[in-house]
Write an enzyme that holds these catalytic residues in place. Sequence first.
Site, short mmCIF file in Angstrom:
data_model
loop_
_atom_site.label_atom_id
_atom_site.label_comp_id
_atom_site.label_asym_id
_atom_site.label_seq_id
_atom_site.Cartn_x
_atom_site.Cartn_y
_atom_site.Cartn_z
CB CYS A 118 42.28 28.30 42.66
SG CYS A 118 43.15 28.02 41.13
CE LYS A 156 31.57 40.51 42.65
NZ LYS A 156 31.47 39.94 41.35
CB ALA A 157 27.21 38.72 50.16
N GLY A 158 27.09 35.99 48.64
CA GLY A 158 26.28 35.12 47.81
C GLY A 158 26.38 33.66 48.20
CG ASN A 193 44.52 31.40 45.82
OD1 ASN A 193 44.46 32.51 45.30
ND2 ASN A 193 44.68 30.30 45.12
CD GLU A 208 47.81 30.35 38.94
OE1 GLU A 208 47.19 31.33 38.52
OE2 GLU A 208 47.30 29.48 39.69
CG PHE A 209 49.06 35.93 41.94
CD1 PHE A 209 48.69 35.54 43.22
CD2 PHE A 209 50.40 36.15 41.70
CE1 PHE A 209 49.62 35.37 44.22
CE2 PHE A 209 51.36 35.97 42.70
CZ PHE A 209 50.97 35.58 43.97
CG LEU A 210 47.43 33.64 35.18
CD1 LEU A 210 47.58 32.76 33.95
CD2 LEU A 210 47.74 35.08 34.84
N GLY A 254 33.80 28.97 44.57
CA GLY A 254 34.05 27.65 44.00
C GLY A 254 35.24 27.74 43.09
C1 UDX Z 1 41.51 32.50 41.96
C2 UDX Z 1 42.45 33.66 42.37
O1 UDX Z 1 41.72 34.87 42.37
C3 UDX Z 1 43.64 33.71 41.44
O2 UDX Z 1 44.54 34.73 41.85
C4 UDX Z 1 44.34 32.37 41.46
O3 UDX Z 1 45.43 32.37 40.62
C5 UDX Z 1 43.38 31.27 41.06
O4 UDX Z 1 42.24 31.29 41.93
P1 UDX Z 1 39.65 32.09 40.12
O5 UDX Z 1 39.45 30.76 40.74
O6 UDX Z 1 39.76 32.18 38.64
O7 UDX Z 1 40.98 32.80 40.69
O8 UDX Z 1 38.40 33.00 40.54
P2 UDX Z 1 38.11 34.27 41.46
O9 UDX Z 1 37.75 35.40 40.59
O10 UDX Z 1 39.16 34.50 42.45
O11 UDX Z 1 36.77 33.78 42.21
C6 UDX Z 1 36.77 32.59 42.98
C7 UDX Z 1 35.40 32.31 43.53
O12 UDX Z 1 35.04 33.27 44.51
C8 UDX Z 1 34.26 32.34 42.50
O13 UDX Z 1 33.38 31.27 42.74
C9 UDX Z 1 33.57 33.66 42.75
O14 UDX Z 1 32.20 33.64 42.40
C10 UDX Z 1 33.76 33.79 44.26
N1 UDX Z 1 33.72 35.18 44.72
C11 UDX Z 1 34.69 36.05 44.32
C12 UDX Z 1 32.73 35.57 45.61
O15 UDX Z 1 31.87 34.79 46.00
N2 UDX Z 1 32.75 36.87 46.07
C13 UDX Z 1 33.70 37.77 45.68
O16 UDX Z 1 33.64 38.91 46.14
C14 UDX Z 1 34.69 37.35 44.79
#
Ligand code: UDX
Length: 499
Positions: free
Chosen positions: A294, A285-287, A242, A185-187, A291
């Site tokens: 996954c 996106k920096a920050g 991931n 899954e990539f959800l 978390g």
């Molecule tokens: C992730 C994968 O994207 C998804 O494909 C997989 O199936 C499950 O894990 P998810 O954990 O729902 O999905 O969140 P995601 O949108 O990927 O963000 C993960 C973390 O990275 C968040 O804490 C988000 O704030 C952080 N993030 C994301 C950043 O700090 N900068 C970004 O540019 C993108």
Amino acid sequence: MNETDFGHAATGPHKIAVLGLGHVGLPTAVGFTRLGWEVVGADEDAAKVELINSGKVPFFEPGLDDLLNWSLASGRFQATPDVTEAIRSATVVFICVGTPQREDGAADLSQIEAISRTIGRNLNGYKLVVEKSTVPAITALWIQRTIQRYSALKASEAGGNGSGKAPPTGPESLAADFDVASNPEFLQEGQAIENFFEPCRIVIGADSERARGILRDLYGGLRRPMVVTDVTTAELIKHAANAFLSTKISFINMVTDICDAVGADVTRVAEGLGLDPRISPAFLKAGIGFGGYCFPKDLRALAHLAEQQGVDCSLLRAVERINSQRVEVFLDKVRNSVWVISGKKLGVLGLAFKPNTDDIREAPSLKIVDTLLKEGAELRLHDPWAMPAAKALYPPEAGRVTYCESPYEVARGAEALLLLTEWDEYRHLDLGRLRDLMQVPALIDGRNFFAPEEARRAGFSYAGMGRRGVSPYARELAASGQSRPATPVWTGMGAGLNG
Ligand code: UDX
């Protein structure tokens, strides 16, 4: 919804069982129902099953409640706590149980193992068993071996208890009729429905033509690109995806610290990088770091696997290290703003690990809240959806932890406002009103969500993550007479209160 949208009628021969009705299982189950298949969702948590059967989603996921209610009304989906019966009734079994992290960083596969044994004991005809949970490479081989072993055991018990069947001569002698496939899954939480119906790719890892055919069939209605591979390769695609995305985030966060040091703006650096199609703007996106359930655990699990195999994974370890340092970088900015944290009233906007979810697992906000409380701050907290989960960890406590109805309540009397999750709800806040409610109008933006100029115009001192400022280095350059373009006041590490 129009039944024919996906070009598939509910006449397919495949009956699907989805085992585990969490953030992955439930969207998958109702997604397949919407594609026209008959689906049973199983979960041992009877209270959760009851909730689902009454049309309620046990967590926040935009659009999922509508799809769940549509699925229940269609008569093709129902949830059950009877995992065994669900397995026996299905021809395709999706494993969507949790794969948490062990102390040593490896994936804890005990739930996968347990479900494989149950499947083995309940093989009543051909079944395609599909791994959907994120698992380390070669897990499918273990699932296969376990199902084989336990189905043979069941057959031998049956043979020995007067069933009339001849007992097998050894566990491997019974050719149980099943395949194991990987369909990762990539959800993304918050976009699960969109990701299910419009995936950028569907990865099918199967070692038999029969299994490949069934999976192609199940997803046929979506008409999306398919990557068809062997099982182990598919497993690795998921972990590598991931890890790569985590690497992008840590990379830009490392650049962020360089921006803070030299007085550059990381959001413009990311824009300049992202326009290169070889890089793309996504996940730059920096920050305060990544978390969620996954990224952190999958990164550690892949590093663990690599180390076990003697593969140099120092890159992955660096990604992890950079990420874990983000919270400290942010906290330093808070200290640079308020000086001593003890006794300070601080407002926190956002607790979820990202917007559009109520999930706080491995959220950077937790470490930040922990440290601020340890250092004696009085916190005023808000999140549109994650406050119930946060309350379970940090119960309200007068003079220490207050949950607020609105961002404006958070600002009341605060000596700094900390933005930890970039919720859309915060986009149109009246900054002037926030400022008027605060004791000291300082804004420390952990997600580079606000426009610095706007915040400053509203009377805030603003500190973002790697936003343009004049660094001590730039000041030195200016003092030594060397030329450098003029930049606004320094707002990063070492910033003064009015930065
Ligand atoms: C992730 C994968 O994207 C998804 O494909 C997989 O199936 C499950 O894990 P998810 O954990 O729902 O999905 O969140 P995601 O949108 O990927 O963000 C993960 C973390 O990275 C968040 O804490 C988000 O704030 C952080 N993030 C994301 C950043 O700090 N900068 C970004 O540019 C993108």
